[in-house]
Design a protein around this motif. Structure first.
Motif, PDB file in Angstrom:
ATOM      1  N   ALA A  53      30.700  61.927  46.124  1.00 15.07           N
ATOM      2  CA  ALA A  53      31.147  63.246  45.667  1.00 15.07           C
ATOM      3  C   ALA A  53      31.821  63.966  46.824  1.00 15.07           C
ATOM      4  O   ALA A  53      31.404  63.844  47.977  1.00 15.07           O
ATOM      5  N   GLY A  54      32.899  64.686  46.516  1.00 15.98           N
ATOM      6  CA  GLY A  54      33.606  65.436  47.544  1.00 15.98           C
ATOM      7  C   GLY A  54      34.689  64.657  48.262  1.00 15.98           C
ATOM      8  O   GLY A  54      35.352  65.195  49.134  1.00 15.98           O
ATOM      9  N   LYS A  55      34.859  63.379  47.923  1.00 17.66           N
ATOM     10  CA  LYS A  55      35.906  62.553  48.541  1.00 17.66           C
ATOM     11  C   LYS A  55      36.938  62.171  47.480  1.00 17.66           C
ATOM     12  O   LYS A  55      36.614  61.946  46.319  1.00 17.66           O
ATOM     13  N   GLY A  56      38.189  62.086  47.907  1.00 16.81           N
ATOM     14  CA  GLY A  56      39.271  61.666  47.042  1.00 16.81           C
ATOM     15  C   GLY A  56      40.115  60.613  47.728  1.00 16.81           C
ATOM     16  O   GLY A  56      39.819  60.199  48.853  1.00 16.81           O
ATOM     17  N   TYR A  57      41.188  60.212  47.070  1.00 15.01           N
ATOM     18  CA  TYR A  57      42.075  59.198  47.642  1.00 15.01           C
ATOM     19  C   TYR A  57      43.497  59.449  47.163  1.00 15.01           C
ATOM     20  O   TYR A  57      43.728  60.149  46.175  1.00 15.01           O
ATOM     21  N   SER A  58      44.423  58.864  47.854  1.00 17.57           N
ATOM     22  CA  SER A  58      45.822  58.860  47.440  1.00 17.57           C
ATOM     23  C   SER A  58      46.427  57.539  47.878  1.00 17.57           C
ATOM     24  O   SER A  58      46.091  57.015  48.942  1.00 17.57           O
ATOM     25  N   THR A  59      47.296  56.999  47.054  1.00 15.09           N
ATOM     26  CA  THR A  59      47.951  55.740  47.388  1.00 15.09           C
ATOM     27  C   THR A  59      48.916  55.943  48.551  1.00 15.09           C
ATOM     28  O   THR A  59      49.793  56.801  48.488  1.00 15.09           O
ATOM     29  N   LEU A  60      48.724  55.165  49.609  1.00 16.18           N
ATOM     30  CA  LEU A  60      49.663  55.150  50.729  1.00 16.18           C
ATOM     31  C   LEU A  60      50.717  54.066  50.534  1.00 16.18           C
ATOM     32  O   LEU A  60      51.876  54.237  50.891  1.00 16.18           O
ATOM     33  N   GLU A  61      50.276  52.942  49.983  1.00 14.47           N
ATOM     34  CA  GLU A  61      51.182  51.820  49.779  1.00 14.47           C
ATOM     35  C   GLU A  61      50.719  51.027  48.567  1.00 14.47           C
ATOM     36  O   GLU A  61      49.519  50.850  48.348  1.00 14.47           O
ATOM     37  N   LEU A  62      51.679  50.563  47.780  1.00 10.67           N
ATOM     38  CA  LEU A  62      51.412  49.660  46.663  1.00 10.67           C
ATOM     39  C   LEU A  62      52.420  48.533  46.752  1.00 10.67           C
ATOM     40  O   LEU A  62      53.630  48.763  46.758  1.00 10.67           O
ATOM     41  N   LYS A  63      51.929  47.316  46.853  1.00 12.00           N
ATOM     42  CA  LYS A  63      52.783  46.119  46.911  1.00 12.00           C
ATOM     43  C   LYS A  63      52.554  45.337  45.633  1.00 12.00           C
ATOM     44  O   LYS A  63      51.436  44.907  45.347  1.00 12.00           O
ATOM     45  N   VAL A  64      53.600  45.211  44.816  1.00 10.64           N
ATOM     46  CA  VAL A  64      53.505  44.522  43.532  1.00 10.64           C
ATOM     47  C   VAL A  64      54.341  43.251  43.572  1.00 10.64           C
ATOM     48  O   VAL A  64      55.478  43.264  44.029  1.00 10.64           O
ATOM     49  N   ASN A  65      53.754  42.172  43.071  1.00  8.06           N
ATOM     50  CA  ASN A  65      54.468  40.911  42.869  1.00  8.06           C
ATOM     51  C   ASN A  65      54.501  40.634  41.374  1.00  8.06           C
ATOM     52  O   ASN A  65      53.445  40.543  40.731  1.00  8.06           O
ATOM     53  N   TYR A  66      55.710  40.505  40.832  1.00  4.51           N
ATOM     54  CA  TYR A  66      55.886  40.199  39.417  1.00  4.51           C
ATOM     55  C   TYR A  66      55.995  38.690  39.257  1.00  4.51           C
ATOM     56  O   TYR A  66      56.804  38.040  39.918  1.00  4.51           O
ATOM     57  N   ILE A  67      55.194  38.129  38.379  1.00 11.72           N
ATOM     58  CA  ILE A  67      55.136  36.681  38.201  1.00 11.72           C
ATOM     59  C   ILE A  67      55.831  36.238  36.923  1.00 11.72           C
ATOM     60  O   ILE A  67      56.551  35.259  36.901  1.00 11.72           O
ATOM     61  N   LYS A  68      55.605  36.988  35.858  1.00 20.31           N
ATOM     62  CA  LYS A  68      56.113  36.621  34.531  1.00 20.31           C
ATOM     63  C   LYS A  68      56.448  37.904  33.792  1.00 20.31           C
ATOM     64  O   LYS A  68      55.738  38.899  33.898  1.00 20.31           O
ATOM     65  N   ALA A  69      57.529  37.891  33.022  1.00 19.52           N
ATOM     66  CA  ALA A  69      57.959  39.089  32.289  1.00 19.52           C
ATOM     67  C   ALA A  69      56.999  39.415  31.144  1.00 19.52           C
ATOM     68  O   ALA A  69      56.527  38.524  30.428  1.00 19.52           O
ATOM     69  N   LEU A  70      56.721  40.701  30.992  1.00 16.47           N
ATOM     70  CA  LEU A  70      55.960  41.196  29.844  1.00 16.47           C
ATOM     71  C   LEU A  70      56.937  41.545  28.728  1.00 16.47           C
ATOM     72  O   LEU A  70      58.030  42.060  28.991  1.00 16.47           O
ATOM     73  N   THR A  71      56.540  41.260  27.476  1.00 13.27           N
ATOM     74  CA  THR A  71      57.330  41.661  26.309  1.00 13.27           C
ATOM     75  C   THR A  71      56.365  42.166  25.243  1.00 13.27           C
ATOM     76  O   THR A  71      55.141  42.115  25.416  1.00 13.27           O
ATOM     77  N   ASP A  72      56.920  42.596  24.121  1.00 16.02           N
ATOM     78  CA  ASP A  72      56.074  43.040  23.023  1.00 16.02           C
ATOM     79  C   ASP A  72      55.370  41.862  22.339  1.00 16.02           C
ATOM     80  O   ASP A  72      54.501  42.064  21.504  1.00 16.02           O
ATOM     81  N   LYS A  73      55.712  40.653  22.724  1.00 17.48           N
ATOM     82  CA  LYS A  73      55.049  39.446  22.191  1.00 17.48           C
ATOM     83  C   LYS A  73      53.850  39.029  23.048  1.00 17.48           C
ATOM     84  O   LYS A  73      53.077  38.161  22.655  1.00 17.48           O
ATOM     85  N   THR A  74      53.693  39.634  24.220  1.00 15.32           N
ATOM     86  CA  THR A  74      52.622  39.253  25.150  1.00 15.32           C
ATOM     87  C   THR A  74      51.244  39.526  24.562  1.00 15.32           C
ATOM     88  O   THR A  74      50.316  38.761  24.779  1.00 15.32           O
ATOM     89  N   GLY A  75      51.116  40.604  23.810  1.00 16.63           N
ATOM     90  CA  GLY A  75      49.804  41.002  23.287  1.00 16.63           C
ATOM     91  C   GLY A  75      49.069  41.819  24.324  1.00 16.63           C
ATOM     92  O   GLY A  75      49.653  42.247  25.327  1.00 16.63           O
ATOM     93  N   PRO A  76      47.785  42.049  24.086  1.00 15.48           N
ATOM     94  CA  PRO A  76      47.029  42.888  25.018  1.00 15.48           C
ATOM     95  C   PRO A  76      46.991  42.281  26.421  1.00 15.48           C
ATOM     96  O   PRO A  76      46.956  41.059  26.577  1.00 15.48           O
ATOM     97  N   ILE A  77      47.019  43.176  27.397  1.00 11.67           N
ATOM     98  CA  ILE A  77      46.885  42.759  28.793  1.00 11.67           C
ATOM     99  C   ILE A  77      45.790  43.597  29.441  1.00 11.67           C
ATOM    100  O   ILE A  77      45.467  44.684  28.964  1.00 11.67           O
ATOM    101  N   ARG A  78      45.254  43.067  30.497  1.00 14.66           N
ATOM    102  CA  ARG A  78      44.279  43.812  31.283  1.00 14.66           C
ATOM    103  C   ARG A  78      44.746  43.888  32.727  1.00 14.66           C
ATOM    104  O   ARG A  78      45.221  42.905  33.289  1.00 14.66           O
ATOM    105  N   ALA A  79      44.597  45.080  33.284  1.00 19.12           N
ATOM    106  CA  ALA A  79      44.862  45.317  34.697  1.00 19.12           C
ATOM    107  C   ALA A  79      43.503  45.520  35.345  1.00 19.12           C
ATOM    108  O   ALA A  79      42.798  46.479  35.046  1.00 19.12           O
ATOM    109  N   GLU A  80      43.124  44.575  36.182  1.00 13.33           N
ATOM    110  CA  GLU A  80      41.800  44.582  36.811  1.00 13.33           C
ATOM    111  C   GLU A  80      41.939  44.820  38.300  1.00 13.33           C
ATOM    112  O   GLU A  80      42.578  44.043  38.999  1.00 13.33           O
ATOM    113  N   GLY A  81      41.352  45.922  38.766  1.00 11.84           N
ATOM    114  CA  GLY A  81      41.376  46.256  40.179  1.00 11.84           C
ATOM    115  C   GLY A  81      40.028  46.026  40.820  1.00 11.84           C
ATOM    116  O   GLY A  81      38.999  46.352  40.234  1.00 11.84           O
ATOM    117  N   ARG A  82      40.048  45.463  42.024  1.00 12.86           N
ATOM    118  CA  ARG A  82      38.819  45.199  42.782  1.00 12.86           C
ATOM    119  C   ARG A  82      38.997  45.662  44.226  1.00 12.86           C
ATOM    120  O   ARG A  82      40.032  45.407  44.838  1.00 12.86           O
TER     121      ARG A  82
END
Length: 174
Positions: A110-139
């Protein structure tokens, strides 16, 4: 679990969460400061605090939160397309930024926050409306007094990887 069973489970998870979520909005500073990050995100998941407006805009919802873990689920649709007929990379980047940042937040007192300093994204495969549900899992990888690092992955019900990311976040007193 096979992909059909995974799809059914994911649909059930989302159907169980959506009706209990509050309307989109922004929590007050007091609501943020009085809870740990995990308590804050659980309050959103359980309909005690509003969901983030960006989730409503891009049609994704939180489906799981735990220490060092945040999972969002969404389904790419034509309204997320760029002019060349696939989901805009910003959709995946937004889901990844959300899951990795919130994973960091789960570890903050409690009392602590965060802000993104850097985000590095690697795209592997294109998403389309045929992909169906996706999950974004952060660890979370590491959380210190001033800097936190986390990683995220977007996958579908078949386990296919569409994008992955790492983030560095600034940790600070609210």
């Amino acid at each position: 679990m096979d992909s059909q069973a995974t799809l059914q489970q994911w649909q059930e998870d989302e159907a169980a969460v959506r009706p209990g979520l509050m309307a989109p909005g922004v929590a007050t500073r007091e609501q943020l400061c009085e809870r740990s990050g995990l308590e804050f995100l659980n309050a959103i998941l359980h309909g005690e605090l509003p969901v983030a407006p960006i989730g409503a805009l891009l049609n994704f919802v939180p489906v799981k939160v735990d220490h060092g873990l945040m999972i969002f689920q969404g389904t790419p649709a034509p309204e997320h397309y760029n002019p060349i007929g696939m989901v805009h990379g910003g959709y995946a980047a937004t889901l990844l930024d959300s899951c990795v940042g919130c994973a960091v937040q789960t570890m903050l007192p409690a009392g602590k926050g965060y802000s993104t300093l850097e985000l590095k994204v690697n795209y592997i495969k294109a998403l389309t409306d045929k992909t169906g549900p996706i999950r974004a899992e952060g660890r979370v990888i590491s959380v210190g007094n001033q800097v936190a690092v986390a990683e995220g992955r977007i996958t579908d019900v078949h386990g296919k990887l569409y994008a992955h990311a790492t983030t560095t976040c600034l940790v600070f007193a609210i």
